[in-house]
Design a protein around this motif. Sequence first.
Motif, mmCIF file in Angstrom:
data_model
loop_
_atom_site.group_PDB
_atom_site.id
_atom_site.type_symbol
_atom_site.label_atom_id
_atom_site.label_comp_id
_atom_site.label_asym_id
_atom_site.label_seq_id
_atom_site.Cartn_x
_atom_site.Cartn_y
_atom_site.Cartn_z
ATOM 1 N N THR A 102 6.999 37.362 1.077
ATOM 2 C CA THR A 102 7.534 36.952 2.370
ATOM 3 C C THR A 102 6.620 35.908 2.989
ATOM 4 N N THR A 133 3.102 39.585 2.485
ATOM 5 C CA THR A 133 3.589 38.817 3.625
ATOM 6 C C THR A 133 2.492 37.854 4.034
ATOM 7 N N ALA A 149 7.718 32.141 -2.471
ATOM 8 C CA ALA A 149 8.329 33.055 -1.505
ATOM 9 C C ALA A 149 9.753 33.423 -1.893
ATOM 10 N N VAL A 157 11.521 35.418 0.566
ATOM 11 C CA VAL A 157 12.088 35.416 1.909
ATOM 12 C C VAL A 157 11.217 34.511 2.777
ATOM 13 N N LEU A 164 14.461 42.402 5.671
ATOM 14 C CA LEU A 164 13.783 42.426 4.366
ATOM 15 C C LEU A 164 14.367 43.511 3.469
ATOM 16 N N TYR A 216 17.592 42.330 2.077
ATOM 17 C CA TYR A 216 17.344 41.377 0.995
ATOM 18 C C TYR A 216 17.096 42.143 -0.317
#
Length: 181
Positions: free
Chosen positions: A66, A88, A105, A107, A175, A178
Amino acid sequence: MDWIIQNKEWLFSGVGIAIILGLIKIFKKDKKDIEVENKNIVNITLPDKTKNEEVKKKKTKAEVQTLFIDDEKFDIVDILKKADFPNTKTIKDVHNLDTADIKNADVIFVDVNGVGCKLFPKDQGLGLAEAIKTRNPEKYVIIYSAQEQRLHKAFSIVDAILPKNADPYEFINLLENYIQK
């Protein structure tokens, strides 16, 4: 045809019928075996790609990469790390759409104001989000902002839109959605 008429007694006796039925059964069995063999060949030579694609797409929370693109410190990043999204990361801006951060990445959260200024001085983060999604349609791109935004083409291209002051649950939920796709 004359042969059948001359041998009708033998053909229609018990022995003749047994032989004829045996030949029919053998012929049908061979035909079924050939069909089964052909089906097996098809299954071997043409693997089911949809199963492989599903396996590739499914990731765990720990595997999802992320990226937040935000010129200011954003507390949600730390909250996501504590919520089992350890991969992240945040960067202040993007000066090149081919950076490793974007390529790696899965997301990408893009702030609207203060990012993308070098590449998209007029549209800033909206232009950046649109460009990322257009170049990388497989990426899950989310726009977020502290201010209400005017209409922009990017809103119809990105995967989701969030207010910057949304509850942490909403970011986590995006998330998790996803991951389920």
